[in-house]
Design a protein around this motif. Sequence first.
Motif, short mmCIF file in Angstrom:
data_model
loop_
_atom_site.label_atom_id
_atom_site.label_comp_id
_atom_site.label_asym_id
_atom_site.label_seq_id
_atom_site.Cartn_x
_atom_site.Cartn_y
_atom_site.Cartn_z
N GLY A 109 3.33 10.37 27.29
CA GLY A 109 3.20 9.35 26.26
C GLY A 109 4.46 9.14 25.44
N GLU A 118 8.23 10.34 15.88
CA GLU A 118 7.21 9.36 16.27
C GLU A 118 6.54 9.78 17.57
N TYR A 121 3.63 12.16 17.47
CA TYR A 121 2.34 11.49 17.26
C TYR A 121 1.81 10.90 18.56
N ASN A 122 2.70 10.27 19.35
CA ASN A 122 2.27 9.68 20.61
C ASN A 122 1.70 10.74 21.55
N ALA A 125 -1.49 12.32 20.29
CA ALA A 125 -2.65 11.44 20.47
C ALA A 125 -3.16 11.50 21.90
N VAL A 126 -2.23 11.50 22.86
CA VAL A 126 -2.63 11.57 24.26
C VAL A 126 -3.35 12.89 24.54
N LEU A 127 -2.89 13.96 23.89
CA LEU A 127 -3.51 15.26 24.13
C LEU A 127 -4.82 15.42 23.36
N PHE A 129 -5.31 15.06 19.86
CA PHE A 129 -5.30 15.44 18.45
C PHE A 129 -5.61 14.21 17.58
N SER A 130 -6.10 14.47 16.39
CA SER A 130 -6.28 13.37 15.45
C SER A 130 -5.02 13.25 14.59
N ARG A 131 -4.89 12.13 13.90
CA ARG A 131 -3.71 11.92 13.07
C ARG A 131 -3.55 13.04 12.03
N ILE A 134 -2.21 16.27 13.52
CA ILE A 134 -0.78 16.22 13.80
C ILE A 134 0.01 16.32 12.51
#
Lengths: 401, 281
Positions: A109, A118, A121-122, A125-127, A129-131, A134
Amino acid sequence: MQDKEILVKAEGLSKKFCKDLKTSLWYGVKDLIANLSSDDRKRTLRDKEFWAVKDINFELRRGECLGLIGHNGAGKSTLLKILNGLIKPDEGKVTIKGKVGALIELGAGFNPILSGRENIYNNGAVLGFSREEIREKIEDIIEFAELSEFIDMPVQNYSSGMKVRLGFAVAAQMQPDVLIIDEVLAVGDLGFVLKCFKTIDRILPNTAIVFVSHSMPMVSRICNQIILMDKGISKFQGKDVAGAIDLYYSQFVTNDSNLVFDDGSLELKEVKVNSMDPSHQIQVHWEDDFKIDLKFRLLNDIPVPDFFLIITDKEQRQVALLKNLNNTNINPSNGILNFSVLHKNIQLSKGIYSISITARSSINKEPIYRQNSIINFQLIHKDEVWEPFLLNSTFTDLSNP
Amino acid sequence: MSELETKIYQRANNHNIPALIRESLTDIWNSRFLSRQLAERDIKAQYRQSYLGIVWAFVSPLMTGAVWIFLNLSGTIQVSDTGIPYPVYAFSGTLIWSILTESINTPGNSTRGARGLISKINFPKEALVVSGIYKMFFNSFLKILMLVLFVFLFGVGFHWSILLLPVAILAALIMGTTIGLFITPISMLYSDVSRIIGMGLGFLMYITPVVYSIPGSGLMRVLMLYNPFTPLIVTTRDLLVGATPQFLTYFLIAFLVCIPLLFIGLVFYRISIPIIVERSN
C-alpha cells in the motif's frame, strides 16, 4: 503446553494450477460462472492442469511454529496464499481461529510519492489498523524503523533497506493470533534481521506461526515442526526439524556438473568422495576424514598442471580451498593422472556442499581446466549454524579454576 | 479469553445471497478507514505530482463539449432545438456523461491498481470499490460546481429543482458502479474487455442525448428511447435547468432496478476476487 488451543487446522488441502496462460484465463471465466450456479461437483484435473498443492494436513497450536520448506515451485507460496485466504482451495478446508497477520509483502500500500509518515497510515490501513491505533503507535513505528530523520521524505527516495525497515516496523505492531511469514526477513542488514527475530520471539508464545523460508538456519532457529514439500505433496512432516533439514539438503544433491572452461588437454574420468562416486548420495559426518579420489586423462603432451579444489556451499559461496600444499609430484601413467586429496577432521557446518576443480599450467599459471560441481556431498551434524565452519573448540572457565 | 473469530476457507460455494450481502456490508463498514485512506492516498499522490492537478478532472468533458459548441456555432453541424442555450446543453451533457463513464470504469480501475495488493494481503476487497466511489465523489463534486456555474453564466437562472441534482448524480453513480462491478471480474482476466467497454461507451454516447437532443422520428429516436442512459442524462439536465423531467418514470424504474443489482454486483465481485488472484498475477 499440549492443552493450548488449535488455531490453524488444514484438512486435505489441494489446489490446482494451469500451465498455460490462455487456458488458465478461460478456466477463470468458467469458474466465475460456475461460482454463480450451484455446481459443486467434485473437481478433477482439466486439460493442462496440475496439482500445485496436494493433500496437505496439519494442526497448529498457539505457541507453535510450522516451517514450510522445499524447492522453488514446491507449492509453499500457494499453500500460504490458501492459508491467508487469498485463494480458495480446490479441495479440503482450512479453519483458522483468531486474527491473522501476514508478513508476505512488507510495505503493502505504499505510494512512492508520499512521505514515510503518510505511508505508515496507508500500510497500517491495509494491515487492518484503525486510524487511532496508528496515531498511538506512530512514534514507536518510526523509532523501530530507525527512520526519524527521513520520515517526511518521499518513500521513492528511500533505499530498499529503509523501505523494508519501515514496512516491518508497521507490521511488527500487529498482535495476531496466527502469523504467516514468507521469506521477508532475508533482506535488510544483520542488525535489523536480529531485531526482527527478537520481535518474532516476543510474538511467538502467543501466536501460531507458519514460516516459509529457504534459509535453513532461520528455520531451525524458529520452527518446532516442519513440512517438507516437493511438487505439491508433503514429503516429510513432523517435529524432527534437523532430520527434515537434512532431507531438504539431500534433495539438492544432484549430479549436473558443468564444465566452465577447457582447453582440450584434460579430461575428468572419475571422481569419488570417501570411495563413493557421484551416483551415491554422499554423506560425510562432521570431523570425518574427507578423501577425494580423482582420475584425469592427459590428452596433450603437457606438463602435469597444478590442481585446486574449491568447496562451494548451497548458495554458491566459495567456502574453502584444497591445495597441494606439500608439492607432491603427480606423475602420469599411460596418460592417466590418478591422485587423491585428503582432508582430515572436516569441520564444515551442516549442509550441502559441492566441489569444483581448477587446473592451472605449472609453468605460466594459465588456467587450462575448470569444472564446477564435479561431486556433491552432504555434511551431517546435529546443529544448524549460519557460518560455513563449525570448528571444534573447547570452552574453559577461567574465573573459577 | 474471549471467543476467537473463526474463518473457514474451502471450495464449497456459498449461495446464500442475503448472508453474502451481509458479509459484504459488514466488510464495507469495518474497512471504512481503509477505503478513505486509499482514496486520500491516491488523490494526494495524483495532485502532488501535477501543477494543473484538479483541472484534469473536468478538462476532457469540457473539451468534448467545446468541440460540439464550435461545430454548432460555425454551422458545420445543425442540431435540432434543445430548448435551452446550446452551450448549457452540451456542457451539461458531457459533464454528466463523464460522471457516468467514470463510475462504470472506477471499480475496474481501482481493482486493477491494487493488483499487487490483492495477491499478497488479505483485506476487505470492498474497500477498493468504496475508495473508488470516494474518488468519484471528489471529482463529481467539481463537475457539479462546474454545471451550476454554467447554468448561471448562460442566464438559465436558479430553479428549485437544482436542489435535487445530487440525487440524480447519485443515481448515475449507482448505475455506473453497478455496471462496473459486473464487468470488473471478467476485465481483470482479459484486457480485451476494458478496451471493448471503452470503445462501446464512446459509441454509446452518440445514441444518448448528450450533445444533441432526441430527434422527432427515425431509428435514432428508437435507440435513444430504449437506451437506459437516456433517462439518466435527460432527467439530470432537466433538474439542472428547471424543465419538467420527461423521463421521470423510466428514470425511477432504472434507479430502482439498479439498487438490488448493486448488491448482487457486490456479491459477484466478492466471490470473484479469489479467482482473479489465482489466475491473473
